[in-house]
Scaffold this active site. Sequence first.
Site, short mmCIF file in Angstrom:
data_model
loop_
_atom_site.label_atom_id
_atom_site.label_comp_id
_atom_site.label_asym_id
_atom_site.label_seq_id
_atom_site.Cartn_x
_atom_site.Cartn_y
_atom_site.Cartn_z
CG ASP A 17 26.15 19.17 -2.38
OD1 ASP A 17 27.05 18.86 -1.59
OD2 ASP A 17 25.97 18.59 -3.47
CG ASN A 62 29.49 23.96 2.82
OD1 ASN A 62 29.16 24.95 2.17
ND2 ASN A 62 28.77 23.52 3.84
CG HIS A 72 31.84 22.36 6.48
ND1 HIS A 72 30.81 21.89 5.69
CD2 HIS A 72 32.77 21.36 6.51
CE1 HIS A 72 31.11 20.67 5.24
NE2 HIS A 72 32.28 20.34 5.73
CG ASN A 95 27.22 14.45 5.98
OD1 ASN A 95 26.42 15.37 6.08
ND2 ASN A 95 27.57 13.95 4.81
CG PHE A 96 27.81 10.67 12.14
CD1 PHE A 96 28.44 11.40 13.14
CD2 PHE A 96 26.42 10.74 12.05
CE1 PHE A 96 27.71 12.18 14.03
CE2 PHE A 96 25.68 11.51 12.94
CZ PHE A 96 26.34 12.23 13.93
NE ARG A 127 30.94 14.64 4.28
CZ ARG A 127 30.39 15.80 3.96
NH1 ARG A 127 30.63 16.87 4.71
NH2 ARG A 127 29.60 15.90 2.90
CB SER A 180 21.37 13.48 -0.87
OG SER A 180 22.10 13.59 -2.07
CD GLU A 197 6.52 22.45 -8.35
OE1 GLU A 197 7.35 22.26 -9.27
OE2 GLU A 197 5.37 21.97 -8.37
#
Length: 255
Positions: free
Chosen positions: A33, A35, A51, A82-83, A85, A212, A223
């Site tokens: 996470d 970028n 990216h 994310n599609f 975006r 997420s 962990e």
Amino acid sequence: MSPLKPLYKLYEWYISRNLRRDRMPRHVAIIMDGNRRYSKLQGSMNPIEGHKKGIETLEKVLDWCVDLGIEIVTAYAFSTENFKRPEKEVKGLMKLFRENFEAIASNEKIHKNRVRVRAVGKLELLPEDVRRAIEIAEKSTEQYSDRLVNIAIGYDGRQEIVDATRKIAEDVKAGLIDPEDIDEDMINRNLYTAGLEDPHLIIRTSGEERLSGFLLWQSSYSELYFCDSLWPELRKVDFLRAIRSYQQRERRFGV
């Protein structure tokens, strides 16, 4: 060169020297996470630049894992959310994915370290050229068993569970299994990650402290480690701290 760099190198050496090889996590999963925020901080309005830098960071992390003897890495590259975006960013990401999957077949380091590469997710959502590139990457490394890198792409943990239960329901309807036969193992066998060992450690960068939707079923006893660094800025010392934190914990598995 930053005046602190020699100190960080010394700190890296100190942490690495004190890590126990017999307590190394076998499977590390990473939520990469930060970028886009990195791009903005660098003064770029094009998130693709962040990216690209993130891909370079992943390559470095994989090298660190080889050095530490970590055998399995699962990297969260692109969620189904994310599609949503901006179209330009999604197209740019798909181009990056295609180019990097295509490059795996001729990547000397991948073959030298005998790394199997696999994509996990709802792959039918991806453009055809990306799916072809994934097929090339998987085919060119399928003979390796020393190390495994999973790229979670077009992935969502809730959708993964929905799809698994749907497949099981179809088998019940077809008379192939009885409802009484449904158990955790059966669900595991129908996940995108079927056959994959659950992650021992999940690392998330950028300071966010949530999963997420990443490996929701598989992370029951993982962990968790949250790092403030943005993904493209992750340093080796940050990664070593995560491993050290894992080794300092007592894993109870619900007991």
